[in-house]
Design an enzyme around this catalytic site. Sequence first.
Site, short mmCIF file in Angstrom:
data_model
loop_
_atom_site.label_atom_id
_atom_site.label_comp_id
_atom_site.label_asym_id
_atom_site.label_seq_id
_atom_site.Cartn_x
_atom_site.Cartn_y
_atom_site.Cartn_z
N LYS A 39 -6.98 -4.99 -3.06
CA LYS A 39 -7.74 -5.57 -1.95
C LYS A 39 -8.67 -4.51 -1.37
CE LYS A 39 -4.12 -4.39 1.29
NZ LYS A 39 -4.86 -3.31 1.97
N CYS A 50 -2.17 -2.74 7.56
CA CYS A 50 -2.07 -3.64 6.41
C CYS A 50 -0.79 -4.47 6.40
CB CYS A 50 -2.31 -2.88 5.12
SG CYS A 50 -4.04 -2.36 5.01
N ASP A 102 0.79 -1.24 0.00
CA ASP A 102 0.00 0.00 0.00
C ASP A 102 0.82 1.30 0.00
OD1 ASP A 102 -1.97 -1.90 0.20
OD2 ASP A 102 -2.84 -1.18 2.07
C1 VGL Z 1 -4.75 0.73 5.74
C2 VGL Z 1 -6.31 1.64 7.16
C3 VGL Z 1 -7.28 1.52 6.18
C4 VGL Z 1 -3.33 0.30 5.53
C5 VGL Z 1 -5.71 0.58 4.76
O1 VGL Z 1 -2.87 0.23 4.36
O2 VGL Z 1 -2.64 0.05 6.53
N1 VGL Z 1 -5.06 1.25 6.94
N2 VGL Z 1 -6.97 0.99 4.99
#
Ligand code: VGL
Length: 211
Positions: free
Chosen positions: A112, A157, A13
Amino acid sequence: MQLRQSDALLVIDMQLDFLPGGALAVTDGDAILPGINALAARFDHVLLTQDWHPRGHISFASTHPGKQPFTDTIETPYGTQALWPDHCIQGTRGADLHPDLNIPHAELILRKGFRRDIDSYSAFTENDQRTTTGLAGYLRERGLIRLFFTGLAYDFCVGFSALAAARLGFESIVIEDLSRAVNLPGSVNATNTGFASTGVQRILSAGLLSQ
Ligand code: VGL
Ligand code: ZN
């Protein structure tokens, strides 16, 4: 630590919304970009993930009138779900990988969190602990059994992905200095406790970069 053919680097991410200036910015998230690029060059197999939500996603505070991001939660059929600002909406600029991420040899980009009613912190198992992304099968079929995790966010994540990998029988190693945390109350401690009890290893990138 010597790298092997069965190793894969997972870069979680590294998207504009999680970096300074983004909708769910992780403090100093951009500081890890150069290290991730340098490390990725050492790996034959690199996979990237992208948080990829539809508008009106269950994890957005804005979907639930009166709810505030970061502090409020909701109860869902799969349990308690934290609430976040709108982020990583499919096809928007905030969902793009950071342009300074320089890993042209990355072999897969896994998206995802695309189901409106289920969030997915983990790249393997969604937050209902039942729905899978298919990633474990992909990695097993390719013989990639030792997994190194970097990216954002350490306590969400990255953490959930590394824990899921260990539970699924992969060797799971988090590169601590190439990750940064959101830091909700207790979230980093909970992540580290989970790592210790599940057998997720924590290392520093220097041990891999000095090879
Ligand atoms: C994430 C909160 C919401 C992450 C993704 O990538 O850690 N955190 N969505
Ligand atoms: Zn998300």
